[in-house]
Design a protein around this motif. Structure first.
Motif, short mmCIF file in Angstrom:
data_model
loop_
_atom_site.label_atom_id
_atom_site.label_comp_id
_atom_site.label_asym_id
_atom_site.label_seq_id
_atom_site.Cartn_x
_atom_site.Cartn_y
_atom_site.Cartn_z
N UNK A 214 0.76 -1.06 0.19
CA UNK A 214 0.10 0.13 -0.08
C UNK A 214 1.07 1.31 -0.11
N UNK A 215 1.70 1.28 0.79
CA UNK A 215 2.82 2.31 0.61
C UNK A 215 3.44 2.53 -0.60
N UNK A 216 3.97 1.45 -0.99
CA UNK A 216 4.83 1.70 -2.22
C UNK A 216 3.76 2.11 -3.56
N UNK A 217 2.60 1.43 -3.51
CA UNK A 217 1.74 1.71 -4.48
C UNK A 217 1.20 3.09 -4.43
N UNK A 218 0.91 3.64 -3.13
CA UNK A 218 0.43 5.11 -3.03
C UNK A 218 1.37 5.93 -3.54
N UNK A 219 2.66 5.62 -3.47
CA UNK A 219 3.56 6.62 -3.63
C UNK A 219 3.76 6.61 -5.06
N UNK A 220 3.67 5.45 -5.77
CA UNK A 220 4.05 5.44 -7.11
C UNK A 220 2.78 6.04 -7.88
N UNK B 269 -3.79 5.00 6.85
CA UNK B 269 -4.19 3.64 7.10
C UNK B 269 -2.94 2.67 7.34
N UNK B 270 -1.99 2.85 6.53
CA UNK B 270 -0.69 2.04 6.62
C UNK B 270 -0.15 2.14 7.97
N UNK B 271 0.01 3.54 8.43
CA UNK B 271 0.54 3.79 9.75
C UNK B 271 -0.39 3.04 10.89
N UNK B 272 -1.72 3.26 10.91
CA UNK B 272 -2.37 2.49 11.75
C UNK B 272 -2.19 1.19 11.94
N UNK B 273 -2.11 0.41 10.72
CA UNK B 273 -2.11 -1.09 10.65
C UNK B 273 -0.59 -1.37 10.97
N UNK B 274 0.61 -0.61 10.71
CA UNK B 274 1.83 -0.67 11.11
C UNK B 274 1.74 -0.64 12.91
N UNK B 275 1.30 0.23 13.31
CA UNK B 275 1.11 0.36 14.72
C UNK B 275 0.50 -0.89 15.33
N UNK B 276 -0.40 -1.33 14.79
CA UNK B 276 -1.23 -2.48 15.21
C UNK B 276 -0.48 -3.70 15.22
N UNK B 277 0.52 -3.86 14.26
CA UNK B 277 1.38 -5.06 13.83
C UNK B 277 2.40 -4.91 15.03
N UNK B 278 2.99 -3.62 15.35
CA UNK B 278 4.09 -3.52 16.22
C UNK B 278 3.25 -3.94 17.75
#
Length: 75
Positions: free
Chosen positions: A19-25, A57-66
């Protein structure tokens, strides 16, 4: 941590990365194509907000993973 939850977290992490890579592209392509196509500035703002939403969204999910990994390490 069980192997099944390890795999689930791994898939979740891969999804976040995509999602992060696709969003940036997409954001870079849209910022390049917008002026070339003569799109008004309001569309650029819409694209920026969509990119921010995806990154949030990516930040929230990464926080949940952490948090899940910390909880698994603690107990």
């Amino acid at each position: 941590m069980s192997e099944q939850s390890d795999k689930a977290q791994s898939r979740k992490g891969q999804t976040v990365a995509l999602v992060i890579a696709g969003t940036m592209l997409i954001w870079l392509a849209a910022n390049w194509a917008g002026p070339a196509l003569g799109l008004p500035g309001r569309y650029a703002l819409l694209i920026d907000f969509a990119a921010l939403a995806a990154l949030f969204w990516s930040l929230v999910v990464a926080y949940q993973l952490w948090q899940a990994r910390r909880a698994a390490d603690d107990g």
